[in-house]
Motif scaffolding. Structure first.
Motif, PDB file in Angstrom:
ATOM      1  N   VAL A  63      39.363  45.909  37.023  1.00 41.17           N
ATOM      2  CA  VAL A  63      40.108  46.631  35.985  1.00 41.17           C
ATOM      3  C   VAL A  63      41.620  46.443  36.137  1.00 41.17           C
ATOM      4  CG1 VAL A  63      40.611  48.917  35.016  1.00 41.17           C
ATOM      5  CG2 VAL A  63      38.264  48.285  35.563  1.00 41.17           C
ATOM      6  N   GLN A  64      42.152  46.661  37.346  1.00 40.35           N
ATOM      7  CA  GLN A  64      43.603  46.596  37.517  1.00 40.35           C
ATOM      8  C   GLN A  64      44.128  45.167  37.624  1.00 40.35           C
ATOM      9  OE1 GLN A  64      44.339  49.287  40.819  1.00 40.35           O
ATOM     10  NE2 GLN A  64      44.922  50.897  39.389  1.00 40.35           N
ATOM     11  N   LEU A  65      43.520  44.350  38.472  1.00 40.96           N
ATOM     12  CA  LEU A  65      44.069  43.004  38.684  1.00 40.96           C
ATOM     13  C   LEU A  65      43.677  42.012  37.600  1.00 40.96           C
ATOM     14  CD1 LEU A  65      43.703  42.620  42.555  1.00 40.96           C
ATOM     15  CD2 LEU A  65      45.759  43.130  41.243  1.00 40.96           C
ATOM     16  N   LEU A  66      42.402  41.967  37.249  1.00 44.20           N
ATOM     17  CA  LEU A  66      41.950  40.974  36.272  1.00 44.20           C
ATOM     18  C   LEU A  66      42.188  41.393  34.824  1.00 44.20           C
ATOM     19  CD1 LEU A  66      38.619  39.782  37.933  1.00 44.20           C
ATOM     20  CD2 LEU A  66      40.849  38.666  37.980  1.00 44.20           C
ATOM     21  N   LEU A  67      41.844  42.630  34.490  1.00 42.84           N
ATOM     22  CA  LEU A  67      41.992  43.092  33.107  1.00 42.84           C
ATOM     23  C   LEU A  67      43.363  43.696  32.828  1.00 42.84           C
ATOM     24  CD1 LEU A  67      38.487  44.733  32.569  1.00 42.84           C
ATOM     25  CD2 LEU A  67      39.244  42.433  31.914  1.00 42.84           C
ATOM     26  N   ARG A  68      44.151  43.936  33.878  1.00 36.53           N
ATOM     27  CA  ARG A  68      45.498  44.500  33.746  1.00 36.53           C
ATOM     28  C   ARG A  68      45.509  45.817  32.966  1.00 36.53           C
ATOM     29  NH1 ARG A  68      48.451  41.694  37.202  1.00 36.53           N
ATOM     30  NH2 ARG A  68      48.383  39.459  36.946  1.00 36.53           N
ATOM     31  N   MET A  69      44.527  46.675  33.304  1.00 39.62           N
ATOM     32  CA  MET A  69      44.426  47.987  32.665  1.00 39.62           C
ATOM     33  C   MET A  69      44.710  49.058  33.712  1.00 39.62           C
ATOM     34  SD  MET A  69      40.955  47.432  30.450  1.00 39.62           S
ATOM     35  CE  MET A  69      41.043  48.971  29.585  1.00 39.62           C
ATOM     36  N   ASN A  70      45.259  50.185  33.265  1.00 42.73           N
ATOM     37  CA  ASN A  70      45.498  51.312  34.140  1.00 42.73           C
ATOM     38  C   ASN A  70      44.291  52.255  34.037  1.00 42.73           C
ATOM     39  OD1 ASN A  70      46.332  53.567  35.514  1.00 42.73           O
ATOM     40  ND2 ASN A  70      48.270  53.790  34.411  1.00 42.73           N
ATOM     41  N   ALA A  72      43.909  55.218  34.928  1.00 39.02           N
ATOM     42  CA  ALA A  72      44.296  56.569  34.525  1.00 39.02           C
ATOM     43  C   ALA A  72      44.409  56.680  33.009  1.00 39.02           C
ATOM     44  CB  ALA A  72      45.612  56.966  35.178  1.00 39.02           C
ATOM     45  N   GLU A  73      44.802  55.593  32.361  1.00 38.03           N
ATOM     46  CA  GLU A  73      44.928  55.592  30.903  1.00 38.03           C
ATOM     47  C   GLU A  73      43.615  55.250  30.214  1.00 38.03           C
ATOM     48  OE1 GLU A  73      48.068  52.860  30.035  1.00 38.03           O
ATOM     49  OE2 GLU A  73      49.603  54.103  30.985  1.00 38.03           O
ATOM     50  N   SER A  74      42.760  54.508  30.893  1.00 44.59           N
ATOM     51  CA  SER A  74      41.457  54.115  30.344  1.00 44.59           C
ATOM     52  C   SER A  74      40.367  54.437  31.374  1.00 44.59           C
ATOM     53  CB  SER A  74      41.447  52.626  30.030  1.00 44.59           C
ATOM     54  OG  SER A  74      42.488  52.282  29.165  1.00 44.59           O
ATOM     55  N   PRO A  75      40.030  55.708  31.532  1.00 48.25           N
ATOM     56  CA  PRO A  75      39.074  56.082  32.578  1.00 48.25           C
ATOM     57  C   PRO A  75      37.669  55.540  32.349  1.00 48.25           C
ATOM     58  CG  PRO A  75      39.639  57.980  31.235  1.00 48.25           C
ATOM     59  CD  PRO A  75      40.527  56.856  30.797  1.00 48.25           C
ATOM     60  N   TRP A  76      37.353  55.117  31.138  1.00 47.00           N
ATOM     61  CA  TRP A  76      36.049  54.555  30.838  1.00 47.00           C
ATOM     62  C   TRP A  76      35.911  53.136  31.382  1.00 47.00           C
ATOM     63  CZ3 TRP A  76      36.693  50.073  28.273  1.00 47.00           C
ATOM     64  CH2 TRP A  76      37.916  49.899  27.617  1.00 47.00           C
TER      65      TRP A  76
END
Length: 154
Positions: A63-70, A72-76
């Motif tokens: 989620v964080q490294l590959l998809l670059r999503m936070n 906390a903002e996208s808990p799903w």
């Protein structure tokens, strides 16, 4: 065993006899360990360790490294990634990365790797978390009972 209840409920609803009588060894009530491997019991630390490892991989690496999503903002996102990786890895290899590192695998009751619908059902129930924390006398969660699977040591 009472034939009125579904097989997966018998160790909860069928009483002591359905849960294996006087046997105190986990895995006895559900049948012999597949392939002579140790079933379920006393592996809570391994199972929890595997879950934590898989969750960290899904959250931090994917989620964080590959998809670059936070998260906390996208808990799903971590939950969805966890379900997809679990479905694919258990469905094709019988184990996730966490399972492999902790020395366990998911097996069908006949000892083979589970395939198809049992893996899908197990994944959905595991993603709900509640069935995974309700264990029977054999240390099998609701998700294991419903999908007719067991976690064994490698």
């Amino acid at each position: 065993m009472s034939s009125k209840e579904p097989r997966w409920t018998q160790t909860w609803l069928g009483g002591v006899r359905a849960a294996g009588g006087r046997s105190r060894l986990p895995g006895r009530a559900s049948g012999a360990a597949p392939g002579g491997q140790r079933v379920g019991g006393r592996m809570g630390g391994r199972r929890i360790g595997a879950l934590v490892i898989d969750w960290m991989i899904c959250t931090w690496v994917v989620v964080q490294l590959l998809l670059r999503m936070n998260p906390a903002e996208s808990p799903w996102a971590p939950a969805l990634v966890f379900a997809v990786q679990y479905l694919l890895l258990v469905g094709f290899m019988g184990q996730t990365f966490g399972h492999r590192l902790m020395g366990v695998r998911v097996a069908a009751m006949d000892g083979r790797d589970p395939r198809g619908m049992p893996v899908l059902v197990r994944t959905v129930l595991l993603s709900l978390a509640v069935p995974a924390v309700i264990w029977d006398r054999d240390h099998r969660g609701v998700h294991d009972r419903v999908s007719n699977t067991v976690v064994v040591r490698m």
